[in-house]
Design a protein around this motif. Structure first.
Motif, PDB file in Angstrom:
ATOM      1  N   VAL A  18       0.833  -1.201   0.000  1.00  0.00           N
ATOM      2  CA  VAL A  18       0.000   0.000   0.000  1.00  0.00           C
ATOM      3  C   VAL A  18       0.869   1.252   0.000  1.00  0.00           C
ATOM      4  O   VAL A  18       1.842   1.351   0.760  1.00  0.00           O
ATOM      5  CB  VAL A  18      -0.936  -0.001   1.225  1.00  0.00           C
ATOM      6  N   THR A  19       0.515   2.206  -0.856  1.00  0.00           N
ATOM      7  CA  THR A  19       1.291   3.444  -0.975  1.00  0.00           C
ATOM      8  C   THR A  19       0.507   4.683  -0.567  1.00  0.00           C
ATOM      9  O   THR A  19       1.088   5.665  -0.121  1.00  0.00           O
ATOM     10  CB  THR A  19       1.788   3.629  -2.418  1.00  0.00           C
ATOM     11  N   SER A  20      -0.819   4.683  -0.728  1.00  0.00           N
ATOM     12  CA  SER A  20      -1.617   5.860  -0.371  1.00  0.00           C
ATOM     13  C   SER A  20      -3.073   5.461  -0.209  1.00  0.00           C
ATOM     14  O   SER A  20      -3.491   4.376  -0.619  1.00  0.00           O
ATOM     15  CB  SER A  20      -1.483   6.955  -1.427  1.00  0.00           C
ATOM     16  N   MET A  21      -3.872   6.374   0.391  1.00  0.00           N
ATOM     17  CA  MET A  21      -5.297   6.122   0.579  1.00  0.00           C
ATOM     18  C   MET A  21      -6.010   7.458   0.738  1.00  0.00           C
ATOM     19  O   MET A  21      -5.393   8.452   1.157  1.00  0.00           O
ATOM     20  CB  MET A  21      -5.529   5.234   1.798  1.00  0.00           C
ATOM     21  N   ASP A  22      -7.286   7.477   0.414  1.00  0.00           N
ATOM     22  CA  ASP A  22      -8.047   8.713   0.586  1.00  0.00           C
ATOM     23  C   ASP A  22      -9.529   8.412   0.705  1.00  0.00           C
ATOM     24  O   ASP A  22      -9.991   7.301   0.423  1.00  0.00           O
ATOM     25  CB  ASP A  22      -7.782   9.707  -0.546  1.00  0.00           C
ATOM     26  N   MET A  23     -10.266   9.440   1.136  1.00  0.00           N
ATOM     27  CA  MET A  23     -11.709   9.315   1.305  1.00  0.00           C
ATOM     28  C   MET A  23     -12.351  10.656   0.982  1.00  0.00           C
ATOM     29  O   MET A  23     -11.831  11.714   1.379  1.00  0.00           O
ATOM     30  CB  MET A  23     -12.037   8.889   2.731  1.00  0.00           C
ATOM     31  N   ASN A  24     -13.465  10.647   0.244  1.00  0.00           N
ATOM     32  CA  ASN A  24     -14.174  11.865  -0.154  1.00  0.00           C
ATOM     33  C   ASN A  24     -15.330  12.150   0.800  1.00  0.00           C
ATOM     34  O   ASN A  24     -16.052  11.226   1.210  1.00  0.00           O
ATOM     35  CB  ASN A  24     -14.719  11.716  -1.576  1.00  0.00           C
ATOM     36  N   PHE A  25     -15.521  13.437   1.123  1.00  0.00           N
ATOM     37  CA  PHE A  25     -16.601  13.857   2.011  1.00  0.00           C
ATOM     38  C   PHE A  25     -17.390  14.994   1.372  1.00  0.00           C
ATOM     39  O   PHE A  25     -16.856  15.817   0.628  1.00  0.00           O
ATOM     40  CB  PHE A  25     -16.040  14.315   3.368  1.00  0.00           C
ATOM     41  N   LEU A  26     -18.685  15.032   1.699  1.00  0.00           N
ATOM     42  CA  LEU A  26     -19.611  16.030   1.171  1.00  0.00           C
ATOM     43  C   LEU A  26     -19.992  17.014   2.281  1.00  0.00           C
ATOM     44  O   LEU A  26     -20.147  16.629   3.449  1.00  0.00           O
ATOM     45  CB  LEU A  26     -20.873  15.344   0.644  1.00  0.00           C
ATOM     46  N   LYS A  27     -20.163  18.282   1.911  1.00  0.00           N
ATOM     47  CA  LYS A  27     -20.659  19.292   2.854  1.00  0.00           C
ATOM     48  C   LYS A  27     -21.961  19.891   2.329  1.00  0.00           C
ATOM     49  O   LYS A  27     -22.088  20.226   1.148  1.00  0.00           O
ATOM     50  CB  LYS A  27     -19.625  20.399   3.043  1.00  0.00           C
ATOM     51  N   TYR A  28     -22.955  20.001   3.220  1.00  0.00           N
ATOM     52  CA  TYR A  28     -24.230  20.644   2.887  1.00  0.00           C
ATOM     53  C   TYR A  28     -24.694  21.369   4.142  1.00  0.00           C
ATOM     54  O   TYR A  28     -25.361  20.807   5.014  1.00  0.00           O
ATOM     55  CB  TYR A  28     -25.247  19.592   2.430  1.00  0.00           C
ATOM     56  N   ASP A  29     -24.329  22.651   4.233  1.00  0.00           N
ATOM     57  CA  ASP A  29     -24.589  23.419   5.455  1.00  0.00           C
ATOM     58  C   ASP A  29     -26.068  23.441   5.818  1.00  0.00           C
ATOM     59  O   ASP A  29     -26.441  23.312   6.998  1.00  0.00           O
ATOM     60  CB  ASP A  29     -24.081  24.851   5.298  1.00  0.00           C
ATOM     61  N   GLY A  30     -26.929  23.587   4.827  1.00  0.00           N
ATOM     62  CA  GLY A  30     -28.355  23.695   5.105  1.00  0.00           C
ATOM     63  C   GLY A  30     -28.941  22.427   5.694  1.00  0.00           C
ATOM     64  O   GLY A  30     -29.986  22.455   6.345  1.00  0.00           O
ATOM     65  N   GLY A  31     -28.299  21.301   5.450  1.00  0.00           N
ATOM     66  CA  GLY A  31     -28.806  20.028   5.962  1.00  0.00           C
ATOM     67  C   GLY A  31     -28.041  19.515   7.156  1.00  0.00           C
ATOM     68  O   GLY A  31     -28.253  18.367   7.584  1.00  0.00           O
ATOM     69  N   GLY A  32     -27.128  20.323   7.682  1.00  0.00           N
ATOM     70  CA  GLY A  32     -26.367  19.890   8.848  1.00  0.00           C
ATOM     71  C   GLY A  32     -25.310  18.846   8.524  1.00  0.00           C
ATOM     72  O   GLY A  32     -24.932  18.044   9.381  1.00  0.00           O
ATOM     73  N   VAL A  33     -24.832  18.845   7.275  1.00  0.00           N
ATOM     74  CA  VAL A  33     -23.791  17.897   6.849  1.00  0.00           C
ATOM     75  C   VAL A  33     -22.476  18.654   6.738  1.00  0.00           C
ATOM     76  O   VAL A  33     -22.386  19.627   5.956  1.00  0.00           O
ATOM     77  CB  VAL A  33     -24.151  17.237   5.499  1.00  0.00           C
ATOM     78  N   TYR A  34     -21.464  18.248   7.487  1.00  0.00           N
ATOM     79  CA  TYR A  34     -20.217  18.998   7.554  1.00  0.00           C
ATOM     80  C   TYR A  34     -19.011  18.095   7.264  1.00  0.00           C
ATOM     81  O   TYR A  34     -19.093  16.864   7.353  1.00  0.00           O
ATOM     82  CB  TYR A  34     -20.063  19.632   8.939  1.00  0.00           C
ATOM     83  N   TYR A  35     -17.913  18.757   6.931  1.00  0.00           N
ATOM     84  CA  TYR A  35     -16.662  18.017   6.784  1.00  0.00           C
ATOM     85  C   TYR A  35     -16.169  17.571   8.166  1.00  0.00           C
ATOM     86  O   TYR A  35     -16.423  18.254   9.171  1.00  0.00           O
ATOM     87  CB  TYR A  35     -15.583  18.899   6.150  1.00  0.00           C
ATOM     88  N   PRO A  36     -15.462  16.460   8.228  1.00  0.00           N
ATOM     89  CA  PRO A  36     -14.879  16.052   9.510  1.00  0.00           C
ATOM     90  C   PRO A  36     -13.768  17.010   9.926  1.00  0.00           C
ATOM     91  O   PRO A  36     -13.145  17.665   9.078  1.00  0.00           O
ATOM     92  CB  PRO A  36     -14.335  14.649   9.222  1.00  0.00           C
ATOM     93  N   THR A  37     -13.534  17.098  11.226  1.00  0.00           N
ATOM     94  CA  THR A  37     -12.430  17.931  11.710  1.00  0.00           C
ATOM     95  C   THR A  37     -11.106  17.193  11.636  1.00  0.00           C
ATOM     96  O   THR A  37     -10.044  17.819  11.618  1.00  0.00           O
ATOM     97  CB  THR A  37     -12.678  18.364  13.162  1.00  0.00           C
ATOM     98  N   ASN A  38     -11.164  15.861  11.577  1.00  0.00           N
ATOM     99  CA  ASN A  38      -9.927  15.084  11.451  1.00  0.00           C
ATOM    100  C   ASN A  38     -10.230  13.727  10.838  1.00  0.00           C
ATOM    101  O   ASN A  38     -11.284  13.125  11.104  1.00  0.00           O
ATOM    102  CB  ASN A  38      -9.252  14.886  12.806  1.00  0.00           C
TER     103      ASN A  38
END
Length: 452
Positions: A18-38
């Motif tokens: 394994v060399t790398s990894m990632d994960m995508n996140f969505l933000k929607y302020d009006g629906g209370g959906v936020y990016y993680p802090t960590n």
């Protein structure tokens, strides 16, 4: 989506580089959906003890999404990847689409012909297994434990049936099987025990009488190894059995011959399962004759052989890759056949030597084989580390080429010297195609999975 902080663990199915990894996140302020802090990542070999890999760095936002990823300073061999997501506040929603892990397949074991190591002591095998562990390997497959060939009659375990009174020779008068199993137990290497080999296979494998006799002989081997007072079965390293018959796509074209073969294989496989409760594997190959079965014919043949109700319920089929010359159409056909049996998995038997000069294969060729075959298989073994790459057998150049090029430098630039290989007996030599400052074509690695 999830409320509050959470973790996700991804099983790659087998150890990968394994060399790398990632994960995508969505933000929607009006629906209370936020990016993680960590977002942090961890790795594990056993899904129990995890090692921290670090905190992810978020990339620039694109269309209300952010990618949190980490690129490792050095590749790791691992099977499980855990991602820990921290919510900004209690009750926050976190939406993620997929966890992506990038890297390269790893050859996790090797076939061994015991005629190469029958003089070795337990300490010798422990040394050999230490080299294999250093390359991330976890298993060894003994190609056969007794050679029934009339010209050989060799046995590599303490056998009451196949001994001097029946014309068999225990080479070097030691229990090689016990040495291998004990060393495997001490070093954490699983051992698949090959059954009987016989040179008559190449002429008589469609002869019903011969197949019946050979099937019974292989059952005898299973029974006396399992019942032996030596206690082979008590070794934790005893992983399973290997059927040594090399089944090809030319000999068994006729349905009648496939029927005879299926019956003989079923006899051995069913006995291995019922008497020992251990898995059993096989390693067929594709030949190049114009009269041989096409990929569709190969799929039909193996679907028939592996039929879960009436066929041979092999736990693993590991087709030989013919030095990378087996086309992906044949590999895809075999995968389709294996997928018809829910109890069977597909491995690849990567041939890691150059048949023209009889020594180790150029590393760039091996890299191409690995990346071509990994989409189809769950695990990779090789033929053969001991014969062509082990410091105990061929010297350090081949081992260091594998270690310093194949694994740590996958997807990187190699700046070391070109590696020279030599087959002194044949009077041939060549230089590895990996030269100084050469960069592999798969610079960024391949996506290993995106199933989570």
């Amino acid at each position: 989506g999830h409320v509050d902080s959470y973790s996700v663990t991804l099983d790659l199915g087998t150890k990968m580089r394994v060399t790398s990894m990632d994960m995508n996140f969505l933000k929607y302020d009006g629906g209370g959906v936020y990016y993680p802090t960590n977002v942090s990542f961890e790795s594990s070999d056993d899904n129990s003890t995890f090692t921290a890999l670090g905190n992810a760095t978020p990339q620039a936002e694109v269309n209300s999404t952010e990618k949190f990823g980490i690129a490792l300073s050095a590749p790791i061999n691992t099977r499980y990847i855990k991602v820990n997501i921290t919510a900004p506040t209690s009750g926050s929603w976190i939406f993620a689409d997929e966890l992506e892990v990038f890297g390269h397949p790893i050859i996790s074991g090797s076939f061994i012909q015991l005629s190469y190591g029958d003089i070795w002591t337990e300490a010798d095998w422990e040394e050999e297994f230490s080299y294999m562990k250093d390359l991330g390997m976890d298993h060894v497959i003994l190609q056969w434990i007794v050679d029934f060939s009339p010209s050989e009659k060799a046995v590599y375990y303490n056998s009451p049936l196949y001994n001097s009174s029946t014309g068999y020779a225990n080479r070097n008068n030691q229990d090689t099987l016990l040495n291998v199993l004990t060393a495997g137990e001490n070093k954490g290497i699983d051992v698949w025990v090959g059954l009987g080999s016989n040179e008559e296979w190449w002429d008589d494998s469609t002869n019903q009488t011969w197949l019946n006799s050979e099937s019974q002989a292989n059952k005898n081997v299973i029974k006396e190894i399992w019942d032996s007072p030596v206690g082979y079965k008590n070794k934790s390293s005893f992983k399973g059995w290997y059927n040594s018959w090399e089944i090809d796509n030319d000999t068994f074209k006729a349905q009648a011959d496939q029927l005879k073969l299926r019956g003989a294989l079923k006899t051995i496989v069913d006995y291995a399962h019922s008497y020992t409760n251990l898995p059993i594997m096989t390693s067929p190959y594709v030949g190049g004759r114009s009269t041989a079965l096409t990929p569709d014919g190969w799929k039909t043949m193996w679907s028939y052989l592996l039929d879960s109700a009436n066929g041979a319920n092999f736990d693993v089929v590991a087709p030989q890759d013919n030095f990378g010359n087996v086309t992906t159409t044949y590999l895809a056909a075999m995968k389709q056949a294996v997928d018809t049996n829910p109890n069977c998995e597909l491995w690849s038997n990567v041939e890691t030597y150059n048949p023209d000069v009889g020594c180790a294969e150029p590393t760039i060729t091996m890299l191409n084989q690995l990346n071509t075959e990994i989409p189809y298989v769950s695990k990779m073994t090789s033929f053969s580390f001991l014969h062509y790459h082990s410091p105990k057998v061929v010297g350090w150049a081949e081992f260091e080429d594998w270690k310093q090029v194949i694994y740590p430098r996958l997807g990187k630039t190699y700046t070391g010297p070109a590696m020279g290989y030599e087959n002194k007996a044949a009077g041939k030599s060549y230089t590895s195609s990996v030269a100084a400052s050469s960069t592999y074509p798969d610079e960024n690695g391949v996506e290993l999975t995106n199933k989570k």
